[in-house]
Design a protein around this motif. Sequence first.
Motif, PDB file in Angstrom:
ATOM      1  N   ALA A   1     -48.276 -23.243 -66.556  1.00 55.22           N
ATOM      2  CA  ALA A   1     -46.907 -23.404 -67.049  1.00 55.22           C
ATOM      3  C   ALA A   1     -45.970 -22.415 -66.368  1.00 55.22           C
ATOM      4  O   ALA A   1     -44.857 -22.771 -65.963  1.00 55.22           O
ATOM      5  N   LYS A   2     -46.426 -21.189 -66.231  1.00 54.26           N
ATOM      6  CA  LYS A   2     -45.596 -20.171 -65.566  1.00 54.26           C
ATOM      7  C   LYS A   2     -45.308 -20.583 -64.121  1.00 54.26           C
ATOM      8  O   LYS A   2     -44.186 -20.395 -63.618  1.00 54.26           O
ATOM      9  N   HIS A   3     -46.317 -21.133 -63.443  1.00 54.13           N
ATOM     10  CA  HIS A   3     -46.124 -21.551 -62.052  1.00 54.13           C
ATOM     11  C   HIS A   3     -45.035 -22.615 -61.949  1.00 54.13           C
ATOM     12  O   HIS A   3     -44.125 -22.522 -61.113  1.00 54.13           O
ATOM     13  N   ALA A   4     -45.117 -23.648 -62.801  1.00 56.07           N
ATOM     14  CA  ALA A   4     -44.088 -24.700 -62.780  1.00 56.07           C
ATOM     15  C   ALA A   4     -42.724 -24.132 -63.158  1.00 56.07           C
ATOM     16  O   ALA A   4     -41.699 -24.492 -62.568  1.00 56.07           O
ATOM     17  N   PHE A   5     -42.711 -23.231 -64.144  1.00 54.18           N
ATOM     18  CA  PHE A   5     -41.458 -22.628 -64.629  1.00 54.18           C
ATOM     19  C   PHE A   5     -40.785 -21.824 -63.509  1.00 54.18           C
ATOM     20  O   PHE A   5     -39.582 -21.974 -63.255  1.00 54.18           O
ATOM     21  N   TRP A   6     -41.566 -20.987 -62.840  1.00 51.68           N
ATOM     22  CA  TRP A   6     -40.980 -20.147 -61.791  1.00 51.68           C
ATOM     23  C   TRP A   6     -40.678 -20.929 -60.523  1.00 51.68           C
ATOM     24  O   TRP A   6     -39.736 -20.594 -59.796  1.00 51.68           O
ATOM     25  N   HIS A   7     -41.433 -22.003 -60.252  1.00 51.04           N
ATOM     26  CA  HIS A   7     -41.109 -22.856 -59.115  1.00 51.04           C
ATOM     27  C   HIS A   7     -39.755 -23.537 -59.333  1.00 51.04           C
ATOM     28  O   HIS A   7     -38.906 -23.590 -58.434  1.00 51.04           O
ATOM     29  N   THR A   8     -39.540 -24.036 -60.546  1.00 54.24           N
ATOM     30  CA  THR A   8     -38.249 -24.646 -60.865  1.00 54.24           C
ATOM     31  C   THR A   8     -37.138 -23.609 -60.819  1.00 54.24           C
ATOM     32  O   THR A   8     -36.020 -23.893 -60.375  1.00 54.24           O
ATOM     33  N   SER A   9     -37.436 -22.388 -61.227  1.00 57.18           N
ATOM     34  CA  SER A   9     -36.435 -21.317 -61.177  1.00 57.18           C
ATOM     35  C   SER A   9     -36.031 -21.000 -59.742  1.00 57.18           C
ATOM     36  O   SER A   9     -34.870 -20.673 -59.470  1.00 57.18           O
ATOM     37  N   ALA A  10     -36.989 -21.110 -58.803  1.00 62.23           N
ATOM     38  CA  ALA A  10     -36.658 -20.917 -57.389  1.00 62.23           C
ATOM     39  C   ALA A  10     -35.679 -21.990 -56.921  1.00 62.23           C
ATOM     40  O   ALA A  10     -34.720 -21.708 -56.186  1.00 62.23           O
ATOM     41  N   HIS A  11     -35.891 -23.232 -57.345  1.00 59.44           N
ATOM     42  CA  HIS A  11     -34.958 -24.307 -57.003  1.00 59.44           C
ATOM     43  C   HIS A  11     -33.600 -24.089 -57.657  1.00 59.44           C
ATOM     44  O   HIS A  11     -32.556 -24.392 -57.071  1.00 59.44           O
ATOM     45  N   LEU A  12     -33.612 -23.555 -58.869  1.00 54.87           N
ATOM     46  CA  LEU A  12     -32.355 -23.247 -59.559  1.00 54.87           C
ATOM     47  C   LEU A  12     -31.587 -22.168 -58.798  1.00 54.87           C
ATOM     48  O   LEU A  12     -30.362 -22.255 -58.648  1.00 54.87           O
ATOM     49  N   LEU A  13     -32.292 -21.165 -58.293  1.00 54.64           N
ATOM     50  CA  LEU A  13     -31.668 -20.143 -57.452  1.00 54.64           C
ATOM     51  C   LEU A  13     -31.035 -20.785 -56.231  1.00 54.64           C
ATOM     52  O   LEU A  13     -29.882 -20.486 -55.882  1.00 54.64           O
ATOM     53  N   ALA A  14     -31.753 -21.678 -55.574  1.00 54.47           N
ATOM     54  CA  ALA A  14     -31.222 -22.337 -54.382  1.00 54.47           C
ATOM     55  C   ALA A  14     -29.998 -23.178 -54.718  1.00 54.47           C
ATOM     56  O   ALA A  14     -29.012 -23.197 -53.964  1.00 54.47           O
ATOM     57  N   GLU A  15     -30.040 -23.867 -55.862  1.00 54.33           N
ATOM     58  CA  GLU A  15     -28.887 -24.680 -56.270  1.00 54.33           C
ATOM     59  C   GLU A  15     -27.659 -23.798 -56.478  1.00 54.33           C
ATOM     60  O   GLU A  15     -26.541 -24.150 -56.066  1.00 54.33           O
ATOM     61  N   ALA A  16     -27.859 -22.635 -57.108  1.00 53.35           N
ATOM     62  CA  ALA A  16     -26.751 -21.703 -57.328  1.00 53.35           C
ATOM     63  C   ALA A  16     -26.219 -21.179 -55.999  1.00 53.35           C
ATOM     64  O   ALA A  16     -24.998 -21.092 -55.791  1.00 53.35           O
ATOM     65  N   LEU A  17     -27.117 -20.844 -55.075  1.00 58.59           N
ATOM     66  CA  LEU A  17     -26.695 -20.344 -53.762  1.00 58.59           C
ATOM     67  C   LEU A  17     -25.925 -21.408 -52.990  1.00 58.59           C
ATOM     68  O   LEU A  17     -24.958 -21.099 -52.289  1.00 58.59           O
ATOM     69  N   GLN A  18     -26.345 -22.663 -53.119  1.00 63.42           N
ATOM     70  CA  GLN A  18     -25.653 -23.759 -52.435  1.00 63.42           C
ATOM     71  C   GLN A  18     -24.208 -23.868 -52.918  1.00 63.42           C
ATOM     72  O   GLN A  18     -23.302 -24.142 -52.123  1.00 63.42           O
ATOM     73  N   GLU A  19     -23.999 -23.656 -54.206  1.00 64.27           N
ATOM     74  CA  GLU A  19     -22.632 -23.721 -54.739  1.00 64.27           C
ATOM     75  C   GLU A  19     -21.798 -22.521 -54.319  1.00 64.27           C
ATOM     76  O   GLU A  19     -20.610 -22.650 -54.035  1.00 64.27           O
ATOM     77  N   LEU A  20     -22.417 -21.346 -54.284  1.00 59.23           N
ATOM     78  CA  LEU A  20     -21.679 -20.112 -53.998  1.00 59.23           C
ATOM     79  C   LEU A  20     -21.483 -19.872 -52.503  1.00 59.23           C
ATOM     80  O   LEU A  20     -20.501 -19.248 -52.093  1.00 59.23           O
ATOM     81  N   TYR A  21     -22.430 -20.354 -51.690  1.00 61.35           N
ATOM     82  CA  TYR A  21     -22.391 -20.127 -50.240  1.00 61.35           C
ATOM     83  C   TYR A  21     -22.608 -21.483 -49.543  1.00 61.35           C
ATOM     84  O   TYR A  21     -23.728 -21.817 -49.137  1.00 61.35           O
ATOM     85  N   PRO A  22     -21.564 -22.277 -49.384  1.00 60.55           N
ATOM     86  CA  PRO A  22     -21.694 -23.679 -48.936  1.00 60.55           C
ATOM     87  C   PRO A  22     -22.407 -23.878 -47.602  1.00 60.55           C
ATOM     88  O   PRO A  22     -23.006 -24.925 -47.376  1.00 60.55           O
ATOM     89  N   ASN A  23     -22.378 -22.909 -46.696  1.00 59.88           N
ATOM     90  CA  ASN A  23     -22.992 -23.089 -45.381  1.00 59.88           C
ATOM     91  C   ASN A  23     -24.398 -22.505 -45.287  1.00 59.88           C
ATOM     92  O   ASN A  23     -24.960 -22.411 -44.196  1.00 59.88           O
ATOM     93  N   ILE A  24     -24.966 -22.135 -46.402  1.00 62.78           N
ATOM     94  CA  ILE A  24     -26.285 -21.501 -46.414  1.00 62.78           C
ATOM     95  C   ILE A  24     -27.369 -22.496 -46.008  1.00 62.78           C
ATOM     96  O   ILE A  24     -27.244 -23.701 -46.238  1.00 62.78           O
ATOM     97  N   GLN A  25     -28.418 -21.996 -45.350  1.00 63.11           N
ATOM     98  CA  GLN A  25     -29.588 -22.805 -45.010  1.00 63.11           C
ATOM     99  C   GLN A  25     -30.791 -22.257 -45.764  1.00 63.11           C
ATOM    100  O   GLN A  25     -30.888 -21.051 -46.003  1.00 63.11           O
ATOM    101  N   PHE A  26     -31.722 -23.144 -46.093  1.00 64.82           N
ATOM    102  CA  PHE A  26     -32.854 -22.758 -46.926  1.00 64.82           C
ATOM    103  C   PHE A  26     -34.168 -22.809 -46.161  1.00 64.82           C
ATOM    104  O   PHE A  26     -34.427 -23.743 -45.408  1.00 64.82           O
ATOM    105  N   GLY A  27     -34.993 -21.780 -46.390  1.00 66.52           N
ATOM    106  CA  GLY A  27     -36.338 -21.741 -45.849  1.00 66.52           C
ATOM    107  C   GLY A  27     -37.312 -22.264 -46.892  1.00 66.52           C
ATOM    108  O   GLY A  27     -37.350 -23.448 -47.174  1.00 66.52           O
ATOM    109  N   ILE A  28     -38.099 -21.356 -47.492  1.00 68.74           N
ATOM    110  CA  ILE A  28     -39.032 -21.757 -48.545  1.00 68.74           C
ATOM    111  C   ILE A  28     -38.744 -20.957 -49.813  1.00 68.74           C
ATOM    112  O   ILE A  28     -38.215 -19.851 -49.761  1.00 68.74           O
ATOM    113  N   GLY A  29     -39.128 -21.539 -50.966  1.00 71.93           N
ATOM    114  CA  GLY A  29     -38.876 -20.891 -52.246  1.00 71.93           C
ATOM    115  C   GLY A  29     -40.005 -21.124 -53.232  1.00 71.93           C
ATOM    116  O   GLY A  29     -39.896 -22.011 -54.081  1.00 71.93           O
ATOM    117  N   PRO A  30     -41.070 -20.356 -53.148  1.00 74.74           N
ATOM    118  CA  PRO A  30     -42.224 -20.603 -54.024  1.00 74.74           C
ATOM    119  C   PRO A  30     -42.205 -19.778 -55.314  1.00 74.74           C
ATOM    120  O   PRO A  30     -41.465 -18.793 -55.442  1.00 74.74           O
TER     121      PRO A  30
END
Length: 226
Positions: A67-96
Amino acid sequence: MIKITFPDGSVREFEAGVTGLQIAESISARLAQDVLACSVNDEIVELNRPIMEDSTIRLHKWEDEQAKHAFWHTSAHLLAEALQELYPNIQFGIGPAIENGFYYDVDPGETTIKEGDLANIEKKMAELAAKKEALVRQDISKEDALKMFGDRGETYKCELISELEDGTITTYTQGAFTDLCRGPHLASTAPIKAIKLTAVAGAYWRGQEDRKQLTRIYGISFPKKK
């Protein structure tokens, strides 16, 4: 009907296409509220993933590492979603997900993301989590994946896609953010109630010193603020 076998060896029948969440709901409303992910035939999957054949199931609450793995994996995607909104030209590598939390490697271009920016990113993550965005999984062809991420200028993602075999590629979308990912995830961002971004560091792309140094943002999250 399909047969679902529980950890205690008991077997119950359900309609084909039943989800882990629906199985939890059939047991108790409290369990359905607490469960975060499930293992179907020992594979961790989202609670909204349809089960089409006779299977074993294990329902995972926060106390379980799965459960923690799924929770923190989704949190990594949530971080990326927030960064996409705040920094429109950002590029993404990996987020585990990692042992205690998660990180995402990003290329913010000409912008520098500093420790002092983390509080604002946390605020945006909390705002997005409160929208209870569903995570939608999609199978996609290699050609379509390369076009999708190529059109967005995502050179790091395209490099990863180029090494994958056709027919094995999946994406996950929540809100306006779509990521190349195999999962597993939470069914939605709703359970993420507390977020703390803990550090900013440098990380070479794919751990290779001759590649570009990306910005790595570390964080941790929980289903309850306390």
